[in-house]
Design an enzyme around this catalytic site. Structure first.
Site, PDB file in Angstrom:
ATOM      1  N   GLU A 101       1.527   0.356   2.500  1.00 41.83           N
ATOM      2  CA  GLU A 101       0.346  -0.322   3.053  1.00 41.83           C
ATOM      3  C   GLU A 101      -0.665   0.690   3.594  1.00 41.83           C
ATOM      4  O   GLU A 101      -1.877   0.493   3.448  1.00 41.83           O
ATOM      5  CB  GLU A 101       0.737  -1.330   4.141  1.00 41.83           C
ATOM      6  N   HIS A 104      -2.762   1.860   0.867  1.00 43.95           N
ATOM      7  CA  HIS A 104      -3.926   0.996   0.597  1.00 43.95           C
ATOM      8  C   HIS A 104      -5.078   1.324   1.551  1.00 43.95           C
ATOM      9  O   HIS A 104      -6.246   1.316   1.156  1.00 43.95           O
ATOM     10  CB  HIS A 104      -3.551  -0.477   0.755  1.00 43.95           C
TER      11      HIS A 104
END
Ligand code: ZN
Length: 236
Positions: A101, A104
């Protein structure tokens, strides 16, 4: 209607089976490695803060989100949301997912083209996946009542174009997800957050998760392929 068409089942079954396989793999990898405690006893939240800071992303907030494996990064609000099991556990699985994550978030910061493209596709894709189906079905209903209708193929074609937006979204998702996992692996290695054994375990979780995106893409492509075949049949 195509839900009773054996051809539809034949086309959709392989990607469907692959999706079940991918989901089983993710669940089993997550289950296995969420029980494996990481040697540094870092929880998901702590890992997130550490990795965000290491990448100059102090502006990104870390929040909780309900639901198993609902972890994601929201590029619009600059928020990293972690599910309870990932956030609070100091497991190896937590580290893998958190690093992904954060990957990202780094994509967002650096303006990674595929992420930008995917984010811009969200409205068209969510509209296209629902409206596309409706248009295709509507087109076939019209076609059943009047086979000579010039209008019916146009409605189906509009549905196909709409649905293609969702297919495009699922295709663009692949480089975005693979790149985030590549960044995650680099981060875990370079920060020394994990041992070699833990690295392999975290990596296995990421590989399993990537399969589900491949399966989703295959399902979307297969569905589009079927729509196009039906459309060609109408024109004969
Ligand atoms: Zn992801």
């Amino acid at each position: 209607m195509f839900f009773f068409d054996p051809l539809w089942f034949a086309i959709m079954l392989p990607p469907f089976i692959f999706m079940i396989y991918a989901q089983m793999k993710v669940k089993s990898a997550f289950k296995k490695y969420s029980k494996m405690a990481n040697s540094q006893h870092i929880t998901g939240v702590e890992a997130a803060r550490k990795l965000l800071q290491a990448n100059g992303l102090n502006n990104v907030k870390v929040e909780g989100v309900k639901g198993k494996l609902g972890d994601h990064y929201d590029p619009r609000k600059k928020v990293l949301r972690l599910s309870p099991e990932v956030a609070n556990k100091s497991s190896v699985a937590s580290l893998g997912i958190v690093a992904h994550e954060v990957g990202h978030a780094i994509q967002d910061k650096t303006g990674y083209a595929f992420l930008r493209f995917r984010t811009s596709l969200v409205p068209a894709a969510s509209l296209g996946s629902n409206l596309g189906f409706i248009f295709v079905i509507l087109g076939f209903v019209i076609y059943m009542f009047s086979r000579d209708s010039e209008f019916a193929p146009m409605v189906v074609l509009a549905g196909i174009i709409l649905f293609a937006m969702a297919v495009l979204f699922s295709l663009v998702t692949l480089p975005v997800e693979y790149n985030a996992s590549t960044r995650a692996r680099q981060m875990l290695r370079s920060t020394g957050m994990v041992s070699v054994q833990e690295y392999n375990a975290a990596s296995a979780v990421l590989s399993a998760a990537a399969l589900t995106y491949v399966a989703a893409m295959l399902q979307a492509v297969a569905q589009l392929f079927y729509f196009v075949m039906m459309f060609m049949g109408m024109r004969r």
